[in-house]
Design a protein around this motif. Structure first.
Motif, mmCIF file in Angstrom:
data_model
loop_
_atom_site.group_PDB
_atom_site.id
_atom_site.type_symbol
_atom_site.label_atom_id
_atom_site.label_comp_id
_atom_site.label_asym_id
_atom_site.label_seq_id
_atom_site.Cartn_x
_atom_site.Cartn_y
_atom_site.Cartn_z
ATOM 1 N N ILE A 92 0.844 -1.195 0.000
ATOM 2 C CA ILE A 92 0.000 0.000 0.000
ATOM 3 C C ILE A 92 0.881 1.247 0.000
ATOM 4 N N GLY A 93 2.023 1.144 0.688
ATOM 5 C CA GLY A 93 2.969 2.260 0.696
ATOM 6 C C GLY A 93 3.428 2.610 -0.708
ATOM 7 N N TYR A 94 3.725 1.585 -1.515
ATOM 8 C CA TYR A 94 4.148 1.837 -2.894
ATOM 9 C C TYR A 94 3.031 2.511 -3.693
ATOM 10 N N ILE A 95 1.780 2.121 -3.429
ATOM 11 C CA ILE A 95 0.652 2.755 -4.124
ATOM 12 C C ILE A 95 0.547 4.229 -3.732
ATOM 13 N N MET A 96 0.772 4.519 -2.442
ATOM 14 C CA MET A 96 0.696 5.899 -1.967
ATOM 15 C C MET A 96 1.796 6.775 -2.567
ATOM 16 N N LEU A 97 2.899 6.153 -2.959
ATOM 17 C CA LEU A 97 3.998 6.927 -3.540
ATOM 18 C C LEU A 97 3.700 7.395 -4.968
ATOM 19 N N ILE A 98 2.716 6.769 -5.625
ATOM 20 C CA ILE A 98 2.411 7.159 -7.007
ATOM 21 C C ILE A 98 1.942 8.616 -7.087
ATOM 22 N N PRO A 99 0.894 9.006 -6.314
ATOM 23 C CA PRO A 99 0.507 10.431 -6.366
ATOM 24 C C PRO A 99 1.573 11.344 -5.777
ATOM 25 N N ALA A 100 2.314 10.833 -4.779
ATOM 26 C CA ALA A 100 3.368 11.655 -4.173
ATOM 27 C C ALA A 100 4.411 12.034 -5.209
ATOM 28 N N GLU A 101 4.830 11.080 -6.011
ATOM 29 C CA GLU A 101 5.862 11.352 -7.021
ATOM 30 C C GLU A 101 5.355 12.301 -8.097
ATOM 31 N N LEU A 102 4.106 12.158 -8.499
ATOM 32 C CA LEU A 102 3.543 13.077 -9.495
ATOM 33 C C LEU A 102 3.501 14.499 -8.950
ATOM 34 N N LEU A 103 3.122 14.640 -7.694
ATOM 35 C CA LEU A 103 3.073 15.965 -7.079
ATOM 36 C C LEU A 103 4.472 16.555 -6.921
ATOM 37 N N GLU A 104 5.451 15.685 -6.685
ATOM 38 C CA GLU A 104 6.821 16.170 -6.548
ATOM 39 C C GLU A 104 7.365 16.687 -7.877
ATOM 40 N N ILE A 105 6.940 16.065 -8.971
ATOM 41 C CA ILE A 105 7.303 16.570 -10.299
ATOM 42 C C ILE A 105 6.705 17.962 -10.502
ATOM 43 N N VAL A 106 5.458 18.124 -10.041
ATOM 44 C CA VAL A 106 4.800 19.434 -10.137
ATOM 45 C C VAL A 106 5.560 20.473 -9.311
ATOM 46 N N ILE A 107 6.038 20.078 -8.134
ATOM 47 C CA ILE A 107 6.806 21.000 -7.281
ATOM 48 C C ILE A 107 8.042 21.505 -8.011
ATOM 49 N N LEU A 108 8.756 20.592 -8.659
ATOM 50 C CA LEU A 108 9.971 20.994 -9.370
ATOM 51 C C LEU A 108 9.636 21.920 -10.536
ATOM 52 N N PHE A 109 8.566 21.614 -11.255
ATOM 53 C CA PHE A 109 8.159 22.467 -12.366
ATOM 54 C C PHE A 109 7.766 23.855 -11.843
ATOM 55 N N LYS A 110 7.067 23.871 -10.729
ATOM 56 C CA LYS A 110 6.653 25.150 -10.140
ATOM 57 C C LYS A 110 7.857 25.927 -9.624
ATOM 58 N N ALA A 111 8.870 25.221 -9.139
ATOM 59 C CA ALA A 111 10.086 25.885 -8.659
ATOM 60 C C ALA A 111 10.756 26.671 -9.778
ATOM 61 N N VAL A 112 10.729 26.115 -10.990
ATOM 62 C CA VAL A 112 11.296 26.817 -12.146
ATOM 63 C C VAL A 112 10.575 28.143 -12.348
ATOM 64 N N GLU A 113 9.248 28.109 -12.286
ATOM 65 C CA GLU A 113 8.469 29.328 -12.496
ATOM 66 C C GLU A 113 8.731 30.352 -11.393
ATOM 67 N N ILE A 114 8.847 29.889 -10.162
ATOM 68 C CA ILE A 114 9.096 30.808 -9.042
ATOM 69 C C ILE A 114 10.455 31.471 -9.182
ATOM 70 N N ILE A 115 11.469 30.667 -9.509
ATOM 71 C CA ILE A 115 12.834 31.207 -9.612
ATOM 72 C C ILE A 115 12.957 32.142 -10.813
ATOM 73 N N LYS A 116 12.237 31.864 -11.884
ATOM 74 C CA LYS A 116 12.250 32.770 -13.037
ATOM 75 C C LYS A 116 11.664 34.132 -12.690
ATOM 76 N N SER A 117 10.655 34.118 -11.835
ATOM 77 C CA SER A 117 9.946 35.363 -11.533
ATOM 78 C C SER A 117 10.504 36.116 -10.328
ATOM 79 N N LYS A 118 11.370 35.471 -9.589
ATOM 80 C CA LYS A 118 11.873 36.091 -8.361
ATOM 81 C C LYS A 118 13.364 35.859 -8.238
ATOM 82 N N GLN A 119 14.157 36.892 -8.263
ATOM 83 C CA GLN A 119 15.601 36.749 -8.121
ATOM 84 C C GLN A 119 15.932 36.403 -6.685
#
Length: 285
Positions: free
Chosen positions: A250-277
């Motif tokens: 069940i832990g492995y199943i719970m990691l599926i949405p966690a990993e997708l959200l973590e990809i979103v975090i990294l993508f969002k980090a790019v946008e934040i760093i681009k907009s804020k020095q």
């Protein structure tokens, strides 16, 4: 080469030549006390003195310079590869490039995870390989490489947003996954401890690690909103299932949405760093 390495190198070369300190100073016209202090690393000799000593030992000064440069080059490679010390002057294009690589390889890691899980399931439950050994090893290596670059993204995020727990736990996860994959590959060729015991130990270890990792993600909420909070909750929930061992699946199943959200975090980090020095190479959470 700096002291005390220089002194140790001279001592090593002198002993290789079978010379005493007295015999060496006779060849290079310095005092025994000076040589003793140089070999002990107590003083840094002038370049002329170093050349004189090395010439007496039939050793080319450029070899020491080349060795020193090689060490510095390796040290620089290590820092760049593991992002141990991110130079604030490179906190623009360099940082964004690393984050883009991270989320893209995060997607690769996510997809490869299904192939790896299938391979491990049949290997554990049916004691058979659904892939040939070369393909299995290739999948494992690809998983390790993609996970490494995926987590490098969180090392960057941890640095930029002063979330040092996230940075530390990313290093721990990289090391842990490396050990697991190394074991999985080695166990193809060598008799080992029963895999059930190894998997149990793995579940307990990663259970503890993922709790801290989840907490570190939640700490990003001020800059990233609810996405890291939800990802952190999934990671912590997965951790508790891993700690039961029996419910690890069940832990492995719970990691599926966690990993997708973590990809979103990294993508969002790019946008934040681009907009804020960043200020002084870091952003506050």
């Amino acid at each position: 080469m700096k002291q005390p390495e220089l002194g140790r190198k001279i001592t090593e070369l002198r002993k290789e030549k079978g010379l005493t300190q007295e015999e060496l100073v006779d060849r290079c016209n310095i005092s025994v006390r000076t040589l003793q202090r140089i070999e002990a690393g107590e003083v840094t000799p002038r370049s002329y003195t170093v050349r004189t000593i090395l010439a007496a030992l039939d050793y080319d000064l450029s070899r020491i310079t080349d060795d020193d440069a090689a060490r510095k080059s390796f040290s620089g490679w290590l820092k760049d590869t593991f992002l141990i010390d991110i130079d604030p002057d490179r906190s623009g294009t360099f940082i964004i490039k690393q984050l883009n690589i991270a989320w893209l390889l995060g997607l690769v890691y996510f997809i490869l995870g299904f192939l790896e899980s299938a391979a491990e399931y049949f290997r554990m439950e049916d004691d058979r390989m659904i892939f040939s050994i070369p393909v299995y090893i290739s999948i494992k290596v690809a998983v390790l490489v993609s996970f490494f670059f995926f987590q490098r993204g969180f090392i960057v995020v941890g640095h930029m947003f002063r979330n040092y727990l996230l940075k530390i736990m990313s290093y721990v996860l990289i090391f842990g996954v490396f050990l697991i994959i190394a074991y999985d590959i080695a166990s193809l060729f060598y008799e080992s401890v029963e895999r059930e015991y190894i998997l149990g130990a793995q579940a307990l270890t990663f259970g503890g690690i993922l709790i801290l990792y989840g907490i570190s993600l939640i700490k990003l909420h001020r800059s990233f909103g609810n996405v890291p909070v939800i990802a952190g909750i999934f990671e912590i929930a997965a951790a508790f299932f891993f700690l039961t061992i029996i419910l690890s699946f069940i832990g492995y199943i719970m990691l599926i949405p966690a990993e997708l959200l973590e990809i979103v975090i990294l993508f969002k980090a790019v946008e934040i760093i681009k907009s804020k020095q960043p200020v002084n190479g870091a952003m506050t959470t």
